[in-house]
Motif scaffolding. Structure first.
Motif, PDB file in Angstrom:
ATOM      1  N   ASN A   8     -17.358   1.601   0.766  1.00 23.47           N
ATOM      2  CA  ASN A   8     -17.426   0.340   1.508  1.00 23.47           C
ATOM      3  C   ASN A   8     -16.015  -0.214   1.680  1.00 23.47           C
ATOM      4  N   PRO A   9     -15.830  -1.201   2.536  1.00 20.74           N
ATOM      5  CA  PRO A   9     -14.490  -1.765   2.744  1.00 20.74           C
ATOM      6  C   PRO A   9     -13.872  -2.330   1.474  1.00 20.74           C
ATOM      7  N   CYS A  10     -14.678  -2.894   0.600  1.00 19.46           N
ATOM      8  CA  CYS A  10     -14.158  -3.448  -0.659  1.00 19.46           C
ATOM      9  C   CYS A  10     -13.472  -2.360  -1.471  1.00 19.46           C
ATOM     10  N   GLU A  11     -14.109  -1.186  -1.552  1.00 25.16           N
ATOM     11  CA  GLU A  11     -13.539  -0.075  -2.315  1.00 25.16           C
ATOM     12  C   GLU A  11     -12.204   0.372  -1.715  1.00 25.16           C
ATOM     13  N   MET A  12     -12.107   0.381  -0.388  1.00 23.36           N
ATOM     14  CA  MET A  12     -10.859   0.766   0.260  1.00 23.36           C
ATOM     15  C   MET A  12      -9.757  -0.261  -0.033  1.00 23.36           C
ATOM     16  N   HIS A  13     -10.088  -1.548   0.049  1.00 27.01           N
ATOM     17  CA  HIS A  13      -9.091  -2.589  -0.212  1.00 27.01           C
ATOM     18  C   HIS A  13      -8.665  -2.596  -1.676  1.00 27.01           C
ATOM     19  N   LEU A  14      -9.591  -2.304  -2.571  1.00 30.27           N
ATOM     20  CA  LEU A  14      -9.261  -2.212  -3.991  1.00 30.27           C
ATOM     21  C   LEU A  14      -8.282  -1.062  -4.243  1.00 30.27           C
ATOM     22  N   HIS A  15      -8.553   0.081  -3.647  1.00 32.13           N
ATOM     23  CA  HIS A  15      -7.664   1.239  -3.780  1.00 32.13           C
ATOM     24  C   HIS A  15      -6.284   0.916  -3.205  1.00 32.13           C
ATOM     25  N   ALA A  16      -6.258   0.268  -2.055  1.00 30.06           N
ATOM     26  CA  ALA A  16      -4.983  -0.116  -1.424  1.00 30.06           C
ATOM     27  C   ALA A  16      -4.193  -1.045  -2.337  1.00 30.06           C
ATOM     28  N   CYS A  17      -4.878  -1.981  -2.961  1.00 30.95           N
ATOM     29  CA  CYS A  17      -4.222  -2.916  -3.870  1.00 30.95           C
ATOM     30  C   CYS A  17      -3.640  -2.188  -5.077  1.00 30.95           C
ATOM     31  N   GLN A  18      -4.426  -1.291  -5.657  1.00 28.97           N
ATOM     32  CA  GLN A  18      -3.981  -0.569  -6.842  1.00 28.97           C
ATOM     33  C   GLN A  18      -2.804   0.354  -6.539  1.00 28.97           C
ATOM     34  N   LYS A  19      -2.812   0.983  -5.374  1.00 31.94           N
ATOM     35  CA  LYS A  19      -1.734   1.894  -4.981  1.00 31.94           C
ATOM     36  C   LYS A  19      -0.577   1.170  -4.308  1.00 31.94           C
ATOM     37  N   ARG A  20      -0.808  -0.108  -4.006  1.00 36.20           N
ATOM     38  CA  ARG A  20       0.185  -0.915  -3.275  1.00 36.20           C
ATOM     39  C   ARG A  20       0.557  -0.256  -1.954  1.00 36.20           C
ATOM     40  N   GLU A  21      -0.493   0.115  -1.226  1.00 40.97           N
ATOM     41  CA  GLU A  21      -0.344   0.738   0.083  1.00 40.97           C
ATOM     42  C   GLU A  21      -1.177  -0.046   1.090  1.00 40.97           C
ATOM     43  N   GLU A  22      -0.892   0.165   2.343  1.00 44.05           N
ATOM     44  CA  GLU A  22      -1.683  -0.451   3.399  1.00 44.05           C
ATOM     45  C   GLU A  22      -2.668   0.575   3.942  1.00 44.05           C
ATOM     46  N   TRP A  23      -3.946   0.330   3.738  1.00 46.12           N
ATOM     47  CA  TRP A  23      -5.007   1.196   4.237  1.00 46.12           C
ATOM     48  C   TRP A  23      -5.758   0.452   5.332  1.00 46.12           C
ATOM     49  N   ARG A  24      -6.151   1.193   6.356  1.00 43.50           N
ATOM     50  CA  ARG A  24      -6.913   0.609   7.463  1.00 43.50           C
ATOM     51  C   ARG A  24      -8.126   1.471   7.759  1.00 43.50           C
ATOM     52  N   LYS A  25      -9.143   0.834   8.282  1.00 43.26           N
ATOM     53  CA  LYS A  25     -10.336   1.569   8.685  1.00 43.26           C
ATOM     54  C   LYS A  25      -9.990   2.429   9.887  1.00 43.26           C
ATOM     55  N   ASP A  26     -10.314   3.723   9.802  1.00 42.64           N
ATOM     56  CA  ASP A  26     -10.097   4.648  10.903  1.00 42.64           C
ATOM     57  C   ASP A  26     -11.383   4.800  11.703  1.00 42.64           C
ATOM     58  N   THR A  27     -12.481   5.125  11.011  1.00 39.85           N
ATOM     59  CA  THR A  27     -13.775   5.275  11.673  1.00 39.85           C
ATOM     60  C   THR A  27     -14.883   4.800  10.747  1.00 39.85           C
ATOM     61  N   THR A  28     -16.038   4.523  11.326  1.00 43.39           N
ATOM     62  CA  THR A  28     -17.229   4.209  10.550  1.00 43.39           C
ATOM     63  C   THR A  28     -17.832   5.524  10.079  1.00 43.39           C
ATOM     64  N   GLY A  29     -18.367   5.535   8.882  1.00 41.54           N
ATOM     65  CA  GLY A  29     -18.941   6.749   8.326  1.00 41.54           C
ATOM     66  C   GLY A  29     -17.889   7.541   7.563  1.00 41.54           C
ATOM     67  N   ARG A  30     -18.318   8.674   7.057  1.00 35.44           N
ATOM     68  CA  ARG A  30     -17.415   9.531   6.277  1.00 35.44           C
ATOM     69  C   ARG A  30     -16.345  10.150   7.166  1.00 35.44           C
ATOM     70  N   CYS A  31     -15.206  10.455   6.555  1.00 35.27           N
ATOM     71  CA  CYS A  31     -14.145  11.171   7.263  1.00 35.27           C
ATOM     72  C   CYS A  31     -14.632  12.592   7.556  1.00 35.27           C
ATOM     73  N   THR A  32     -14.167  13.152   8.651  1.00 32.01           N
ATOM     74  CA  THR A  32     -14.488  14.539   8.964  1.00 32.01           C
ATOM     75  C   THR A  32     -14.013  15.443   7.840  1.00 32.01           C
ATOM     76  N   ARG A  33     -12.824  15.146   7.348  1.00 28.63           N
ATOM     77  CA  ARG A  33     -12.262  15.901   6.224  1.00 28.63           C
ATOM     78  C   ARG A  33     -11.346  14.972   5.438  1.00 28.63           C
ATOM     79  N   ASP A  34     -11.612  14.841   4.132  1.00 30.40           N
ATOM     80  CA  ASP A  34     -10.750  14.028   3.274  1.00 30.40           C
ATOM     81  C   ASP A  34      -9.471  14.794   2.962  1.00 30.40           C
ATOM     82  N   SER A  35      -8.367  14.073   2.870  1.00 28.85           N
ATOM     83  CA  SER A  35      -7.094  14.664   2.502  1.00 28.85           C
ATOM     84  C   SER A  35      -7.107  15.057   1.027  1.00 28.85           C
ATOM     85  N   GLU A  36      -6.262  15.998   0.646  1.00 31.05           N
ATOM     86  CA  GLU A  36      -6.158  16.450  -0.743  1.00 31.05           C
ATOM     87  C   GLU A  36      -5.821  15.278  -1.678  1.00 31.05           C
ATOM     88  N   GLU A  37      -5.033  14.328  -1.215  1.00 31.05           N
ATOM     89  CA  GLU A  37      -4.590  13.195  -2.049  1.00 31.05           C
ATOM     90  C   GLU A  37      -5.747  12.284  -2.446  1.00 31.05           C
TER      91      GLU A  37
END
Length: 82
Positions: free
Chosen positions: A50-79
């Motif tokens: 959910n968006p909360c989980e993405m924002h939490l991860h962004a906060c912890q990593k101190r990175e800027e994350w944005r929504k790309d698409t709704t639903g799962r990614c076609t392929r998640d990155s190794e990171e």
């Protein structure tokens, strides 16, 4: 003098705000989204529950994350597994 106090207050406010990375996203439910960021010139995409989980991860990593698409990614990155 008032300007210095105001600047110090705003700096402390930003510091306190940036360190609050302990939100509980488990009660929000599942609404998958594909988030993306750029790290070292490379685009990274990860699936979040959910968006909360993405924002939490962004906060912890101190990175800027944005929504790309709704639903799962076609392929998640190794990171994403780190």
């Amino acid at each position: 003098m008032k300007l210095i106090i105001l600047i110090a207050f705003l700096a402390l406010l930003n510091l306190a705000k940036s360190q609050n990375c302990n939100n509980d996203c488990s009660r929000i439910g599942i609404n998958f989204l594909c988030g993306k960021t750029v790290r070292n010139g490379r685009e990274i995409r990860c699936t979040y529950r959910n968006p909360c989980e993405m924002h939490l991860h962004a906060c912890q990593k101190r990175e800027e994350w944005r929504k790309d698409t709704t639903g799962r990614c076609t392929r998640d990155s190794e990171e994403c597994r780190r």
